[in-house]
Design an enzyme around this catalytic site. Sequence first.
Site, PDB file in Angstrom:
ATOM      1  CD1 TRP A  89       0.712  -0.525   3.091  1.00 17.73           C
ATOM      2  CD2 TRP A  89      -0.634   1.189   3.533  1.00 17.73           C
ATOM      3  NE1 TRP A  89       1.022  -0.068   4.351  1.00 17.73           N
ATOM      4  CE2 TRP A  89       0.205   0.976   4.651  1.00 17.73           C
ATOM      5  CE3 TRP A  89      -1.567   2.214   3.596  1.00 17.73           C
ATOM      6  CZ2 TRP A  89       0.152   1.758   5.808  1.00 17.73           C
ATOM      7  CZ3 TRP A  89      -1.634   2.990   4.754  1.00 17.73           C
ATOM      8  CH2 TRP A  89      -0.775   2.761   5.834  1.00 17.73           C
ATOM      9  CG  ASP A  90       4.746   0.768   1.584  1.00 15.22           C
ATOM     10  OD1 ASP A  90       3.772   0.185   2.084  1.00 15.22           O
ATOM     11  OD2 ASP A  90       5.904   0.599   1.978  1.00 15.22           O
ATOM     12  CD  GLU A 148       1.953  -4.303   9.189  1.00 17.77           C
ATOM     13  OE1 GLU A 148       1.587  -4.444   8.009  1.00 17.77           O
ATOM     14  OE2 GLU A 148       3.161  -4.285   9.534  1.00 17.77           O
ATOM     15  CE  LYS A 162       5.850  -2.841  11.822  1.00 16.35           C
ATOM     16  NZ  LYS A 162       5.624  -3.898  10.802  1.00 16.35           N
ATOM     17  CD  GLN A 163       2.560   0.900  10.268  1.00 21.01           C
ATOM     18  OE1 GLN A 163       3.159  -0.167  10.331  1.00 21.01           O
ATOM     19  NE2 GLN A 163       2.290   1.496   9.117  1.00 21.01           N
TER      20      GLN A 163
END
Length: 758
Positions: free
Chosen positions: A336-337, A476, A576-577
Amino acid sequence: MTKPVTLTDPIFSLQSLDKYASLMTTGNGYMGIRGSHEEAYTRQTRGMYLAGLYHQAGKGEINELVNLPDVVGMEITLNGELFSLQSGVIESWHRELDFASGELRRTVVWRAPHGGRFAIESRRFASVEKLPLFAMEMAITPLDADATLSISTGIDATLTNHGRQHLDETQVRVFGQQYLQGIYTTQNGRSDIAISSYCQVDGDVQRCFTAKERRLLQHNSLAVTAGQRVTLRKICWIAWTSERSVSLETWGQQSLQELEACVQQGYDGLLAGSAANWHVWWQSRRVQVTSSDSMDQRALDFALYHLRAMTPVHDERSSIAAKGLTGEGYKGHVFWDTEVFLLPFHMFTEPKIARSLLRYRWHNLPGAQEKARRNGWQGALFPWESARSGEEETPEFAAINIRTGLRQKVASAQAEHHLVADIAWAVVNYWHATGDMAFMSHEGMALLLETAKFWISRAVEVNNRLEIHDVIGPDEYTEHVNNNAFTSYMAYYNVEQALWFARFLQCGDEAFIHRAEHFLQHLWRPEAQQDGVLPQDDSFLSKPVIDLSQYKAKAGKQTILLDYSRAEVNEMQILKQADVVMLTYMLPWAFSPQACLANLCFYEPRTIHDSSLSKSIHGIVAARCGESEQGYRFWREGAQIDLGDDPHGCDDGIHAAATGAVWLGAIQGFAGVSVRDGELHLDPSLPDRWQNLTFPLRWQGSDMLFTITAAEIQITSSAAVGMWVNGKKTIVQGECVLKKPEFILSTNGTATTQGDAE
């Protein structure tokens, strides 16, 4: 425009060989060749990759970007001693990648272990004018006395992807005294690669060739006098096809003819053509900043150089891998980046490239539809990791846990479905930025409808409302949850936009319109609490909180997994993010500035930033909330993910999305560029270190140039553009100067104010 800066490798170090091989990759979107040294080192990973060239090595393996035969390597012997910087003395050293021309250069003065000093110079580039062309030179000068030299180089097909061999050696040939050619075929027989190489050494040379153990080499020996400069020129043409219509013999001859035409121009002539192309490119892309720290401009130039070097503008069936064309990380797969972190740069500078990247998804709709059907849903479920075919490429299992001996299933392909809505989000953004009706009425509409149908079928009915269960959001570390805010809001936006365009273009059938309306009326999305915090999912806020400071200090290393299992991490308030913060970035109009700030303040202490994508998003949201200094800290830390001091930070390739995020942080964060309700907004918030920010932008066919300082905004536009500047609707054309707080016009342009933003 001033000339882009260079990236230097400060010192020869065995510890950072692979880091700088990644950072100094020479590429053109068609090929990427790692910046490895010509001489061999055991800790050095060579690599040459072609965009879209994947292969599955064997049973149980997955498709990966093929590491092709090497053309860079050389064995150099000076007075009988093998040249290696691990021995002898390095008396001087300079190595740089010139972003302006794409040329990688190295100059070394080396004193051999048994005496004798040599100046060794090398340079190379991948042409952006002739995509299959790669050229290099190696010059050697004995400084103290006469010397004997020998140089062996050619085509080395012993390279593998960490031991996995993908190519069969089909044919190797030598033509005359300077031309070598190897033709290779992927083991499934679907792709052919022809590597043709011209090697020429100056002087009275003794030359011979060998072809054994998958190496086709030219060996050159000669005696030289002190001060005599001997140059090896090597020009390569790297071709590949999966649709060959002629014999291998004919195809190989065609490649040789292309190479021969290049040889006639010589290295300098070829470089001049490529450098001129780069110059034109930089004229319409470069972001310039006047900062108290020169590293800021270097980070921007580094990011833009790699954004070009990694993007396959020649082939819409290829997309941008998570490591670009700089290494084998993530097997060269697409995530998806691309749509979220990389496509905006192209959309705002060269929209046809963004269109090509979206068409990559459109070409792969059949695979996404099949994956959805296989899992019992409708529409299109795009693979979490994809290669060329559009099939799911995510490994079923992660690495073996060395304590338990068990493999853990990779959950992303099973439940991280927000990618579907991210693609739809990118389609809508492209439409707003370009107004490309031809794309929207065909490929764009197909992508919107099929992704919307997926979400409609994905939702489940609970207590007279629709919910989305068993998903993974961008965070994630939190798996298999219900009603993840990011996923649910993005799914809603996906269906909402598909419905709007179906009516606008009159292409949606009544059944879809009815189902979409029902979905939008009944989908439940997490609601903000009294303090403005939006729950990440149904269970997140009820989980315990722990002190993450020691893990945040080592962001990106996933050190928390040394102390806790994935299952334990899943049951704590650990991100995580960015997740909810990511949502406020992607749908800024859906949340007030106060809500964005409340969620930033709540979730950031709970975020380790173990993803390279995280800090940049926090930085943009912080800047949008007026916290430009906090935004700058995050932006700098994001830029240092690859460029920082960690000697192994990008051994297996740079973080492609992080380069896009450097551009996003400057343009969407500090310049405050956003698109809301289809209109362009500019709300600058420069950090204290930045005195000036200048950048080009293309908006709905108009070429624009912005210069922002603390006192004024200068805008040049090739056509009349309606936009919002600092909350006021403004029409700009020509050259305009907007002084704060009032608008003062230049003599060459117009700017009119039409009221405050609501």
